[in-house]
Write a protein that holds these residues in place. Structure first.
Motif, PDB file in Angstrom:
ATOM      1  N   ALA A   1       0.847  -1.195   0.000  1.00  0.00           N
ATOM      2  CA  ALA A   1       0.000   0.000   0.000  1.00  0.00           C
ATOM      3  C   ALA A   1       0.878   1.239   0.000  1.00  0.00           C
ATOM      4  CB  ALA A   1      -0.911  -0.001   1.223  1.00  0.00           C
TER       5      ALA A   1
ATOM      6  N   LYS B   1      -4.907   4.985  -1.851  1.00  0.00           N
ATOM      7  CA  LYS B   1      -4.861   3.922  -2.857  1.00  0.00           C
ATOM      8  C   LYS B   1      -5.522   2.649  -2.334  1.00  0.00           C
ATOM      9  CE  LYS B   1      -0.784   5.457  -5.404  1.00  0.00           C
ATOM     10  NZ  LYS B   1       0.603   5.099  -5.787  1.00  0.00           N
TER      11      LYS B   1
ATOM     12  N   LEU C   1      -1.232   0.092  -6.919  1.00  0.00           N
ATOM     13  CA  LEU C   1      -0.580  -0.669  -5.848  1.00  0.00           C
ATOM     14  C   LEU C   1       0.386  -1.685  -6.431  1.00  0.00           C
ATOM     15  CD1 LEU C   1      -3.789  -1.252  -3.717  1.00  0.00           C
ATOM     16  CD2 LEU C   1      -1.961   0.357  -3.221  1.00  0.00           C
TER      17      LEU C   1
ATOM     18  N   TYR D   1      -8.769   0.709  -3.781  1.00  0.00           N
ATOM     19  CA  TYR D   1      -8.710  -0.735  -4.023  1.00  0.00           C
ATOM     20  C   TYR D   1      -9.890  -1.444  -3.353  1.00  0.00           C
ATOM     21  CZ  TYR D   1      -6.606  -5.476  -3.986  1.00  0.00           C
ATOM     22  OH  TYR D   1      -6.354  -6.817  -4.134  1.00  0.00           O
TER      23      TYR D   1
END
Length: 159
Positions: free
Chosen positions: A31, A36, A155, A40
């Motif tokens: 991460a 982000k 990622l 996700y």
């Protein structure tokens, strides 16, 4: 809910992270940022048609640990915690977007770690080992789906 109910909903389960590595296909998601990871998880919720669950061990903490934990929450996080009905000492919860976001925030900051379970595209995402999240799936095809979503969110994935 109990572990048995979680499994009745179609979730994978492992007693510990080592067992998960030995049992399932896996990748580790690095991460880069909370934002982000949130993106996700939003994508994961969508492909799982909201069939998402998480463990949250606040209900089984000692009283002094609970007070310390609560003192670090903001009003939005407190409101979500109240929705979760933590008085029953259960540790598994159905997780909508709001619950998932708060548990992810808590996990990323290292306050309390959660494991996330997805039932439609079966997977377990184990919470936060230095901003790395092991992802476990029952087969390579499902793992490729999770890896693809991670890459779309910027990622990194490591086997």
């Amino acid at each position: 809910m109990a572990k048995e109910e979680l499994m009745r909903h179609g979730c994978l389960w492992a007693g510990n992270v080592q067992e998960a590595f030995e049992t399932f296909e896996s990748v580790i998601i690095s991460a880069g940022s909370r934002e982000k990871m949130t993106a996700y998880f939003d994508r994961i919720l969508a492909v799982n048609e909201d069939a998402a669950y998480a463990d949250f061990y606040y209900p089984v903490l000692e009283e002094d640990q609970k007070q310390k934990f609560l003192s670090g929450l903001d009003s939005r996080q407190m409101a979500v915690l109240r929705r979760m009905e933590t008085g029953s000492r259960q540790v598994y919860y159905r997780a909508d977007r709001e619950i998932m976001e708060v548990l992810l925030e808590i996990t990323v900051t290292g306050w309390l770690f959660s494991t996330f379970y997805f039932a439609h595209k079966k997977a377990i995402i184990w919470g936060n080992y230095n901003m790395e999240f092991p992802v476990f799936c029952e087969n390579r095809e499902t793992l490729a789906c999770y890896t693809g979503l991670a890459k779309e969110c910027g990622l990194e994935c490591h086997e």
